[in-house]
Scaffold this motif. Structure first.
Motif, short mmCIF file in Angstrom:
data_model
loop_
_atom_site.label_atom_id
_atom_site.label_comp_id
_atom_site.label_asym_id
_atom_site.label_seq_id
_atom_site.Cartn_x
_atom_site.Cartn_y
_atom_site.Cartn_z
N THR A 10 52.41 -20.79 -24.93
CA THR A 10 51.43 -21.05 -23.88
C THR A 10 50.41 -19.93 -23.86
O THR A 10 50.64 -18.84 -24.36
CB THR A 10 52.10 -21.14 -22.50
OG1 THR A 10 52.77 -19.92 -22.25
CG2 THR A 10 53.07 -22.30 -22.47
N THR A 11 49.25 -20.16 -23.22
CA THR A 11 48.16 -19.19 -23.28
C THR A 11 47.76 -18.67 -21.92
O THR A 11 46.63 -18.27 -21.70
CB THR A 11 46.93 -19.83 -23.95
OG1 THR A 11 46.55 -20.98 -23.20
CG2 THR A 11 47.23 -20.22 -25.37
N THR A 12 48.67 -18.68 -20.96
CA THR A 12 48.37 -18.14 -19.64
C THR A 12 48.13 -16.65 -19.74
O THR A 12 48.95 -15.91 -20.26
CB THR A 12 49.54 -18.40 -18.68
OG1 THR A 12 49.78 -19.80 -18.65
CG2 THR A 12 49.19 -17.93 -17.28
N GLU A 13 46.98 -16.18 -19.23
CA GLU A 13 46.64 -14.76 -19.33
C GLU A 13 46.85 -14.06 -18.00
O GLU A 13 46.72 -14.64 -16.92
CB GLU A 13 45.19 -14.61 -19.77
CG GLU A 13 44.95 -15.14 -21.16
CD GLU A 13 43.65 -14.60 -21.74
OE1 GLU A 13 43.09 -13.67 -21.13
OE2 GLU A 13 43.23 -15.10 -22.78
N PHE A 159 45.60 -11.34 -26.68
CA PHE A 159 46.90 -12.02 -26.63
C PHE A 159 47.99 -11.14 -26.02
O PHE A 159 49.04 -11.63 -25.63
CB PHE A 159 47.31 -12.53 -28.02
CG PHE A 159 47.34 -11.49 -29.11
CD1 PHE A 159 48.36 -10.56 -29.19
CD2 PHE A 159 46.36 -11.47 -30.09
CE1 PHE A 159 48.40 -9.62 -30.19
CE2 PHE A 159 46.39 -10.53 -31.11
CZ PHE A 159 47.41 -9.61 -31.17
N TRP A 162 48.57 -12.19 -22.34
CA TRP A 162 49.21 -13.46 -22.02
C TRP A 162 50.56 -13.17 -21.36
O TRP A 162 51.31 -12.28 -21.80
CB TRP A 162 49.42 -14.31 -23.27
CG TRP A 162 48.13 -14.70 -23.95
CD1 TRP A 162 46.88 -14.58 -23.45
CD2 TRP A 162 48.00 -15.25 -25.26
NE1 TRP A 162 45.95 -15.04 -24.35
CE2 TRP A 162 46.62 -15.46 -25.48
CE3 TRP A 162 48.90 -15.60 -26.26
CZ2 TRP A 162 46.13 -16.01 -26.66
CZ3 TRP A 162 48.42 -16.15 -27.43
CH2 TRP A 162 47.04 -16.35 -27.62
N SER A 163 50.87 -13.89 -20.31
CA SER A 163 52.10 -13.64 -19.57
C SER A 163 53.35 -13.90 -20.41
O SER A 163 54.42 -13.40 -20.08
CB SER A 163 52.14 -14.51 -18.31
OG SER A 163 52.11 -15.89 -18.66
N THR A 165 53.60 -13.18 -23.73
CA THR A 165 53.65 -12.34 -24.93
C THR A 165 54.93 -11.50 -24.93
O THR A 165 55.28 -10.91 -23.90
CB THR A 165 52.43 -11.42 -24.98
OG1 THR A 165 51.25 -12.22 -25.07
CG2 THR A 165 52.49 -10.49 -26.20
N THR A 266 47.86 -22.14 -29.31
CA THR A 266 47.14 -21.13 -28.54
C THR A 266 45.71 -20.99 -29.05
O THR A 266 45.32 -21.59 -30.06
CB THR A 266 47.84 -19.77 -28.65
OG1 THR A 266 47.72 -19.30 -30.01
CG2 THR A 266 49.31 -19.88 -28.27
#
Length: 364
Positions: A10-13, A159, A162-163, A165, A266
């Motif tokens: 996922t790509t949530t930052e 990246f 991201w939460s 990572t 992503t």
């Protein structure tokens, strides 16, 4: 093998971009090394020739280190410095990896070369400006340098923010800090600061290996120019360059496109797909520049006089048998009544096609 936890596509930052322990010294060190190599080469050879010597050096070194890394990666079934989750080749291409590892050095080595060689491309080989820029941007994305691009641009990507990572192992972080000669107090104060990871390093190393596989044969052909082995070396170069660009590279692109179009892809997946496609087209353009004169003239080395190829094959029966596997006898044998048969092997090449000469002198 080093492992990570908490990996997801996922790509949530995060709302705030943290500071990182960024290993800038690796890229800067290789830039200094390639700069020194360019200076030494320029003192030995003329500037244009020195550029070719350093290009050859990079090709050999990059091919060897990327081959060693890939053998190690395949031997250990994809386990090494990257994330422990293995989900097929598509997933492995975009794994996270630790900084300061062999993978990181392979990527930094080539990024630094293209940075140093870019001014020479601008001055002497402008065809390669786009190629060099794409390589620099791609290797920079792998190492996380896109975080320094302004956030209001579409090219910004962090990246590490991201939460989902993964975090690097604490013991590896301490080991890395000790390598940087950090004191115990500095190490303790940096314990909560994230260590900058790499993303897509496998992608970068595999691409480097694939590109330099064709590049090695290009430099072999260049080394044999104006010698008795120029003809077979030219044929081998064109075969390997065509094989890597028209077979291996499209297969590799298929995996990138498939991973970039999946639901859990992503921003990095899409970035790598676009950059890789651009690099692929620059290589196809180079291949076209080498093949077009052959198609136009009907000769493997277009700037050689007519009859050169057939006379050379008559003198080398083993190579003639190899050529006979692909061409008819009438194409490779010199007719006794042919006016070309009286042409001396030492006839100088005059009035050659400028496009042909230009294409044969280009660098990979």
């Amino acid at each position: 093998a080093a492992t990570f936890t908490g990996y997801s596509n996922t790509t949530t930052e995060a709302t705030m971009t943290p500071e990182y322990l960024f290993p800038h010294h690796i890229v800067l060190g290789y830039i200094a090394l390639w700069t020194l190599a360019e200076i030494v080469a320029a003192r030995i050879w003329p500037i244009r020739q020195s550029c070719k010597k350093i290009s050859l050096l990079h090709c050999i070194v990059a091919f060897i280190v990327s081959s060693v890394w890939l053998i190690r990666w395949i031997w250990f079934d994809g386990e090494g410095d990257e994330v422990s989750e293995i989900g097929g080749f598509d997933t492995e291409l975009h794994n996270f990896a630790l900084p300061g590892t062999f993978e990181h050095h392979v990527v930094s080595l080539s990024m630094a070369y293209f940075v140093v060689d870019l001014p020479f491309a601008v001055c002497f080989h402008r065809t390669f400006i786009v190629h060099h820029l794409i390589c620099i941007v791609a290797f920079a994305a792998i190492q996380g340098y896109w975080k320094y691009i302004p956030e209001y641009t579409p090219f910004h990507m962090d990246f590490m923010a991201w939460s989902t990572t993964p975090t690097s192992p604490t013991e590896y972080k301490h080991k890395f800090l000790r390598f940087l000669n950090k004191s115990a107090e500095e190490t303790d104060s940096a314990s909560n600061v994230p260590l900058q990871l790499l993303m897509g390093g496998v992608n970068g190393v595999f691409n480097l290996w694939m590109a330099e596989l064709g590049g090695v044969f290009f430099h072999i052909n260049r080394a044999f120019q104006n010698t008795d082995m120029e003809l077979p070396s030219r044929g081998l170069f064109l075969f390997m360059f065509t094989f890597t660009r028209c077979f291996i590279w499209p297969t590799y692109l298929f995996h990138l496109f498939r991973s970039a179009t999946e639901s859990d892809a992503t921003h990095f997946h899409r970035v790598s797909m676009v950059l890789e496609t651009g690099l692929f087209f620059t290589n196809l353009h180079f291949l076209y520049k080498n093949v077009a004169p052959i198609w136009k003239s009907g000769r493997l080395i277009p700037n050689k006089p007519k009859g050169f190829h057939r006379r050379w094959l008559d003198k080398h029966p083993n190579w003639k048998r190899v050529a006979g596997l692909f061409l008819g006898k009438e194409k490779i044998s010199m007719s006794p009544n042919s006016p070309d048969s009286s042409i001396s092997d030492t006839v100088p090449v005059e009035a050659t096609d400028p496009l042909v000469d230009h294409a044969l002198k280009k660098e990979n």
